[in-house]
Design a protein around this motif. Structure first.
Motif, PDB file in Angstrom:
ATOM      1  N   GLU A 143       6.056  -6.023  -3.957  1.00 52.28           N
ATOM      2  CA  GLU A 143       4.850  -6.444  -3.235  1.00 52.28           C
ATOM      3  C   GLU A 143       5.191  -7.307  -2.029  1.00 52.28           C
ATOM      4  O   GLU A 143       4.639  -7.121  -0.946  1.00 52.28           O
TER       5      GLU A 143
ATOM      6  N   VAL B 182       6.893  -5.167   0.809  1.00 52.81           N
ATOM      7  CA  VAL B 182       5.904  -4.375   1.545  1.00 52.81           C
ATOM      8  C   VAL B 182       5.086  -5.287   2.455  1.00 52.81           C
ATOM      9  O   VAL B 182       4.898  -4.997   3.642  1.00 52.81           O
ATOM     10  N   HIS B 183       4.621  -6.405   1.923  1.00 52.89           N
ATOM     11  CA  HIS B 183       3.818  -7.351   2.711  1.00 52.89           C
ATOM     12  C   HIS B 183       4.599  -7.839   3.937  1.00 52.89           C
ATOM     13  O   HIS B 183       4.080  -7.836   5.058  1.00 52.89           O
TER      14      HIS B 183
ATOM     15  N   ILE C  13       1.939   1.415   6.065  1.00 55.31           N
ATOM     16  CA  ILE C  13       2.077   2.134   4.797  1.00 55.31           C
ATOM     17  C   ILE C  13       2.139   3.619   5.134  1.00 55.31           C
ATOM     18  O   ILE C  13       1.323   4.138   5.893  1.00 55.31           O
TER      19      ILE C  13
ATOM     20  N   GLN D   3       2.252   7.807   4.292  1.00 57.70           N
ATOM     21  CA  GLN D   3       1.377   8.715   3.543  1.00 57.70           C
ATOM     22  C   GLN D   3       1.828   9.019   2.122  1.00 57.70           C
ATOM     23  O   GLN D   3       1.022   9.426   1.292  1.00 57.70           O
TER      24      GLN D   3
ATOM     25  N   GLY E 259       2.735   6.966  -0.241  1.00 58.92           N
ATOM     26  CA  GLY E 259       2.304   5.995  -1.238  1.00 58.92           C
ATOM     27  C   GLY E 259       2.527   4.570  -0.794  1.00 58.92           C
ATOM     28  O   GLY E 259       3.133   4.312   0.248  1.00 58.92           O
ATOM     29  N   PRO E 260       2.051   3.594  -1.594  1.00 55.06           N
ATOM     30  CA  PRO E 260       2.079   2.189  -1.187  1.00 55.06           C
ATOM     31  C   PRO E 260       3.464   1.551  -1.139  1.00 55.06           C
ATOM     32  O   PRO E 260       3.622   0.473  -0.572  1.00 55.06           O
ATOM     33  N   SER E 261       4.471   2.194  -1.712  1.00 58.41           N
ATOM     34  CA  SER E 261       5.820   1.629  -1.644  1.00 58.41           C
ATOM     35  C   SER E 261       6.653   2.301  -0.555  1.00 58.41           C
ATOM     36  O   SER E 261       7.840   2.059  -0.434  1.00 58.41           O
ATOM     37  N   TRP E 262       6.015   3.145   0.241  1.00 54.98           N
ATOM     38  CA  TRP E 262       6.665   3.808   1.372  1.00 54.98           C
ATOM     39  C   TRP E 262       6.131   3.180   2.650  1.00 54.98           C
ATOM     40  O   TRP E 262       4.915   3.066   2.827  1.00 54.98           O
ATOM     41  N   ILE E 263       7.036   2.777   3.547  1.00 51.90           N
ATOM     42  CA  ILE E 263       6.612   2.186   4.809  1.00 51.90           C
ATOM     43  C   ILE E 263       7.255   2.935   5.973  1.00 51.90           C
ATOM     44  O   ILE E 263       8.323   3.520   5.834  1.00 51.90           O
TER      45      ILE E 263
END
Length: 97
Positions: A46, A49-50, A59, A61, A63-67
């Motif tokens: 977390e 990512v933040h 973020i 496409q 998912g939330p752990s892909w930047i």
């Protein structure tokens, strides 16, 4: 992770080695000169990512752990399950001066 060695132009190297032993190599067969993505294990998913998002990443496409970084590089962030980050940072590599 700091860059400890590189081949080519320091600002846009053909290869780069990071502390702990990660080696990144430019794919010259790719017309954009980049990899599909890289994966990095983190102690705190977390927070990683933040921190990336407040520095301009978006973020991705998948998912939330892909930047996706502003230059288009895609990074998959993976939460460590144990002490993998500390273990990895303690790896001694022979090519570091």
């Amino acid at each position: 992770m700091p860059v400890v060695n590189w081949v080519g132009n320091q600002e846009k190297p053909d290869q780069a080695w990071l502390a702990g032993g990660i080696q990144l190599i430019s794919d010259t067969s790719n017309p954009n000169g980049r990899l599909d993505h890289i994966a990095i294990i983190t102690e705190n998913l977390e927070k990683a990512v933040h921190e990336a998002v407040i520095r301009g990443a978006m973020i991705f496409q998948k998912g939330p752990s892909w930047i996706e970084l502003p230059d288009g590089l895609v990074i998959e962030l993976i939460q460590q399950a144990g002490s993998e980050v500390d273990d990895f940072l303690n790896v001694k590599v022979s090519y570091v001066p």
